[in-house]
Scaffold this motif. Structure first.
Motif, short mmCIF file in Angstrom:
data_model
loop_
_atom_site.label_atom_id
_atom_site.label_comp_id
_atom_site.label_asym_id
_atom_site.label_seq_id
_atom_site.Cartn_x
_atom_site.Cartn_y
_atom_site.Cartn_z
N VAL A 152 -7.93 -20.53 -22.92
CA VAL A 152 -8.68 -19.17 -23.44
C VAL A 152 -8.99 -18.24 -22.17
N GLN A 153 -9.20 -16.90 -22.63
CA GLN A 153 -9.50 -15.77 -21.52
C GLN A 153 -11.07 -15.30 -22.17
N LEU A 154 -12.08 -15.53 -21.37
CA LEU A 154 -13.01 -15.13 -21.55
C LEU A 154 -13.32 -13.50 -21.81
N ASP A 155 -14.13 -12.96 -22.89
CA ASP A 155 -14.18 -11.56 -22.81
C ASP A 155 -15.32 -10.89 -21.70
N GLN A 156 -15.35 -9.56 -21.80
CA GLN A 156 -16.36 -9.03 -20.91
C GLN A 156 -17.66 -9.20 -20.81
N ASN A 157 -18.05 -10.04 -22.06
CA ASN A 157 -19.55 -10.47 -22.05
C ASN A 157 -19.47 -12.21 -21.40
N ASP A 168 -16.54 -3.96 -15.79
CA ASP A 168 -17.20 -5.04 -14.99
C ASP A 168 -17.64 -5.87 -15.92
N PRO A 169 -17.30 -7.15 -15.66
CA PRO A 169 -18.02 -8.20 -16.34
C PRO A 169 -19.18 -8.73 -16.13
#
Length: 190
Positions: A110-115, A184-185
């Motif tokens: 999976v790909q993590l979101d900006q949070n 920005d993450p």
């Protein structure tokens, strides 16, 4: 003496005395086998002992998922020295005690979101989970999300539950990539 009493009850039933009928036969609740069927042992409906040479049979005696949670009237007959006699009619209620089958993919990425997290959905890990008789109504993950501070990869448990509350679990290995979007993450690691 017991045989005489049983014969007396049966004679009264045959002559239309319904209050005695309730003493000979009782309603029952049965659970389907894991294959979604149940073959009724007619003696479960009896509240009296059979005498040597006597047997009973029930119509119907075979139940499936189609019979779940609705009383099914079953007629019980006694065979005694070749003579068949009506004994009673009682309800059989069929319940589902078989677990659904949870089937997970072996691994997902999976790909993590900006949070810095990813919340799981059923389609992520499910690999054709099913329930033989009813629908899978509850689908949960433990943990319900993966965060950038979690080990990479990590095992996640999927739980499926059917209408009757029966449940099963499976585990999927989850690996992830950090957020790579245009904003920005959050900062996850030192």
């Amino acid at each position: 003496m017991k045989s005489l009493i049983q014969s007396f009850f049966i004679i009264l039933i045959l002559h239309g005395v319904p209050s005695i009928q309730a003493q000979i036969c009782v309603p029952v609740t049965v659970a389907l086998e894991p294959d979604g069927t149940y073959i009724l042992d007619p003696t479960l409906l009896l509240n009296v002992e059979l005498q040597p040479g006597q047997s009973v049979f029930a119509i119907p005696a075979y139940f499936t998922c189609d019979n779940l949670y609705q009383p099914v009237p079953v007629t019980l007959y006694r065979i005694d020295n070749g003579d068949t006699t009506y004994l009673c009619k009682r309800d059989v209620t069929v319940v589902d005690s078989a677990r659904p089958i949870a089937m997970c993919k072996s691994s997902i990425h999976v790909q993590l979101d900006q949070n810095g997290e990813y919340r799981f959905v059923f389609a992520d890990a499910n690999d054709h989970s099913y329930d033989l008789c009813t629908e899978i109504t509850t689908k949960k993950f433990f943990p319900d999300r993966i965060r950038c501070t979690d080990p990479n990869p990590m095992d996640v448990m999927m739980v499926v539950r059917d209408v009757a509350g029966n449940q099963d679990t499976c585990t999927v290995e989850v690996s992830y990539d950090d957020y790579t979007g245009s904003t920005d993450p959050i900062s996850c690691r030192d």
